[in-house]
Design an enzyme around this catalytic site. Structure first.
Site, PDB file in Angstrom:
ATOM      1  N   PHE A  87       0.861  -1.184   0.000  1.00 27.63           N
ATOM      2  CA  PHE A  87       0.000   0.000   0.000  1.00 27.63           C
ATOM      3  C   PHE A  87       0.897   1.233   0.000  1.00 27.63           C
ATOM      4  O   PHE A  87       1.650   1.464   0.945  1.00 27.63           O
ATOM      5  CB  PHE A  87      -0.951   0.059   1.194  1.00 27.63           C
ATOM      6  CG  PHE A  87      -1.827   1.290   1.122  1.00 27.63           C
ATOM      7  CD1 PHE A  87      -3.000   1.282   0.378  1.00 27.63           C
ATOM      8  CD2 PHE A  87      -1.442   2.478   1.729  1.00 27.63           C
ATOM      9  CE1 PHE A  87      -3.778   2.436   0.246  1.00 27.63           C
ATOM     10  CE2 PHE A  87      -2.218   3.634   1.596  1.00 27.63           C
ATOM     11  CZ  PHE A  87      -3.388   3.611   0.865  1.00 27.63           C
TER      12      PHE A  87
ATOM     13  N   ASP B 240       9.332   3.171   2.092  1.00 31.69           N
ATOM     14  CA  ASP B 240       8.105   3.914   2.384  1.00 31.69           C
ATOM     15  C   ASP B 240       7.814   3.758   3.877  1.00 31.69           C
ATOM     16  O   ASP B 240       7.260   2.756   4.310  1.00 31.69           O
ATOM     17  CB  ASP B 240       6.943   3.391   1.538  1.00 31.69           C
ATOM     18  CG  ASP B 240       5.634   4.145   1.821  1.00 31.69           C
ATOM     19  OD1 ASP B 240       5.584   4.909   2.810  1.00 31.69           O
ATOM     20  OD2 ASP B 240       4.670   3.964   1.056  1.00 31.69           O
TER      21      ASP B 240
ATOM     22  N   LYS C  29       2.317  11.200   7.235  1.00 36.63           N
ATOM     23  CA  LYS C  29       1.526  10.958   8.446  1.00 36.63           C
ATOM     24  C   LYS C  29       2.094  11.643   9.691  1.00 36.63           C
ATOM     25  O   LYS C  29       1.960  12.852   9.829  1.00 36.63           O
ATOM     26  CB  LYS C  29       1.335   9.454   8.641  1.00 36.63           C
ATOM     27  CG  LYS C  29       0.483   8.843   7.508  1.00 36.63           C
ATOM     28  CD  LYS C  29      -0.124   7.502   7.806  1.00 36.63           C
ATOM     29  CE  LYS C  29      -1.170   7.144   6.752  1.00 36.63           C
ATOM     30  NZ  LYS C  29      -0.810   6.062   5.865  1.00 36.63           N
TER      31      LYS C  29
HETATM   32  C1  LIG Z   1      -0.964   6.132   4.343  1.00 36.97           C
HETATM   33  C2  LIG Z   1       0.143   5.625   3.520  1.00 36.97           C
HETATM   34  C3  LIG Z   1       0.479   6.216   2.292  1.00 36.97           C
HETATM   35  C4  LIG Z   1      -0.337   7.310   1.663  1.00 36.97           C
HETATM   36  O1  LIG Z   1      -0.425   8.456   2.443  1.00 36.97           O
HETATM   37  P1  LIG Z   1      -1.574   9.528   2.144  1.00 36.97           P
HETATM   38  O2  LIG Z   1      -1.211  10.694   3.022  1.00 36.97           O
HETATM   39  O3  LIG Z   1      -2.870   8.899   2.526  1.00 36.97           O
HETATM   40  O4  LIG Z   1      -1.519   9.854   0.701  1.00 36.97           O
HETATM   41  C5  LIG Z   1       1.589   5.736   1.605  1.00 36.97           C
HETATM   42  N1  LIG Z   1       2.312   4.716   2.091  1.00 36.97           N
HETATM   43  C6  LIG Z   1       2.011   4.105   3.255  1.00 36.97           C
HETATM   44  C7  LIG Z   1       2.855   2.975   3.740  1.00 36.97           C
HETATM   45  C8  LIG Z   1       0.908   4.532   4.008  1.00 36.97           C
HETATM   46  O5  LIG Z   1       0.594   3.913   5.140  1.00 36.97           O
END
Ligand SMILES: *Cc1c(COP(=O)(O)O)cnc(C)c1O
Length: 426
Positions: free
Chosen positions: A146, A233, A274
């Site tokens: 994701f 990520d 986040k």
């Molecule tokens: C939440 C998330 C995203 C996307 O972030 P948004 O601010 O919702 O665009 C990307 N990678 C990971 C691992 C995430 O948990």
């Protein structure tokens, strides 16, 4: 109905259903206040927040230091765009680069934008530094990843709900099994056009899948061997969530010594979002060293809001809170306690199969199939008992409270969870 009238929960839900696009399926609870580890609904009922806005609110709701930084900066200067300089961006970039141990930072707003930025950066590096022929670069990604919701990102998702009827998709991605080092090596060996490997250190949305202790170290070594960028990520795993400043840790200023089991792995490209803002404002960032970041030249990439003074002030305050309040240490300690309490319960449980995770990023696996509504019903019962959590996939419930939780509060939460699960034992 005047806009300022206090709505009942049902009225608020009805409004969203009628006037909002139906792109989410929220748990039926309507919140209007948060403080620390708690949130309150419009009827005044208090809950422990066990989702933390998908780990954006690691520092707790409305942390006064972060909110003050935001308000003060908003009253002074909120947005200049990058057409002009402002006196906050450079300070923040220096602060964050030193905090995480990188040469340069590229500021964006949301996680998906930061992932997009990392992909563009990786491709440009591939053509201009590695020397791959134009338009031939491939980026390796993992199954069940994701990384967000843009067209390019969903192009390499394998969640049919996120993908179907959003094509045509973006090319240039190779998908391999997560936590499979042989698959990575075979793919690197077979393809000289690989530019990068994009990976979540723990797959959060997929259900908190923790890879083997040596997976990231070995993956990084392979990336070095094949001259491929290791792109982490850490939008969800970063900022102390897993008991370290970063799940990859890297060359960071983290005070915790919890790197015993999974040694430091320094990504070539680090993606944050986040909790870099403590959840009060959308802030995301891509960090890399000069040999990579310097391929980006004026006009190549940008964002009107990226790196605005409010974001800069907020992110510095949010990172200071993580350091000053020892949130990584706390997440490590409470995470161990949480899993050991839940493991005790599971020994005699028919409804829960296992608990897994790191720090305060955990999940339980419900003993029912993915299509069943058991996990959803457990979350409704948790809500009634004063704790908010949500299934990630049909039968997996993620537990990720704010990291400012105390041990007493955590044990209180554990007893709510055990009491609720007992209602579902047969
Ligand atoms: C939440 C998330 C995203 C996307 O972030 P948004 O601010 O919702 O665009 C990307 N990678 C990971 C691992 C995430 O948990």
């Amino acid at each position: 109905m005047a806009i300022l009238d206090q709505l009942t929960s049902q009225q608020a839900i009805d409004l969203e259903n009628k006037y909002g696009a139906h792109n989410y399926h929220p748990l039926p609870v309507v919140l209007n206040r948060g403080e620390g580890v708690y949130v309150w609904d419009v009827e005044g009922k208090k809950y422990y927040d066990f989702l933390s806005a998908y780990s954006a609110v690691n520092q707790g709701h409305s942390h006064p230091k972060i909110v003050n930084a935001m308000v003060k900066q908003a009253q002074t200067l909120a947005l200049t765009s990058r057409a002009f300089h402002n006196d906050m961006l450079g300070k923040y970039e220096k602060f964050a680069c030193e905090f995480f141990g990188f040469d340069k930072l590229l500021p964006m707003n949301t996680g998906a934008e930061a992932v997009e930025t990392a992909l563009k950066l990786c491709r440009k590096w591939a053509y201009e530094v590695k020397g791959i022929d134009e338009n031939k670069a491939e980026i390796i990604v993992c199954e069940n990843n994701f990384h967000g919701r843009t067209t390019t990102i969903i192009s390499f998702s394998n969640d049919p709900v996120a993908r179907k009827n959003f094509g045509p998709y973006t090319n240039g991605f190779i998908k391999i099994e997560y936590n499979n080092i042989e698959a990575l090596e075979a793919t690197l060996k077979a393809n000289s056009n690989v530019a990068g490997f994009l990976v979540e250190p723990i797959q959060g949305e997929a259900g908190v899948y923790v890879p083997n202790d040596d997976y990231l170290t070995k993956a990084k070594a392979l990336c070095e061997k094949y001259n491929v960028l290791f792109i982490a990520d850490e939008v969800q795993t970063g900022i102390a969530r897993t008991g370290r400043l970063l799940a990859t840790c890297g060359n960071c200023s983290c005070e915790t010594k919890n790197c015993d089991k999974s040694p430091d792995v320094k990504p070539d490209v680090l993606i944050l979002g986040k909790a870099i803002s403590g959840g009060v404002y959308p802030v995301s960032a891509v960090l890399a060293n000069n040999n990579v970041m310097d391929v980006i030249k004026p006009g190549n990439h940008g964002s009107t809001f990226g790196g605005n003074p409010v974001a800069a002030a907020v992110a510095m305050a949010a990172l200071e809170v993580v350091r000053d309040e020892n949130l990584a240490e706390n997440a490590y300690k409470l995470g161990d306690l949480f899993r050991s309490e839940l493991n005790d319960y599971i020994k005699t449980s028919n409804i829960v199969n296992l608990v897994r995770g790191k720090g305060l990023l955990n999940a339980i696996l419900i003993n029912d199939d993915e299509e069943s509504d058991t996990a959803w019903n457990i979350c409704l019962a948790l809500r009634d008992n004063g704790l908010l959590a949500k299934p990630t996939h049909g039968n997996i419930i993620r537990f990720a409270p704010p990291l400012v939780m105390t041990e007493a509060q955590l044990l209180d939460c554990v007893s709510i969870i055990k009491k609720t699960l007992k209602q579902f034992e047969n």
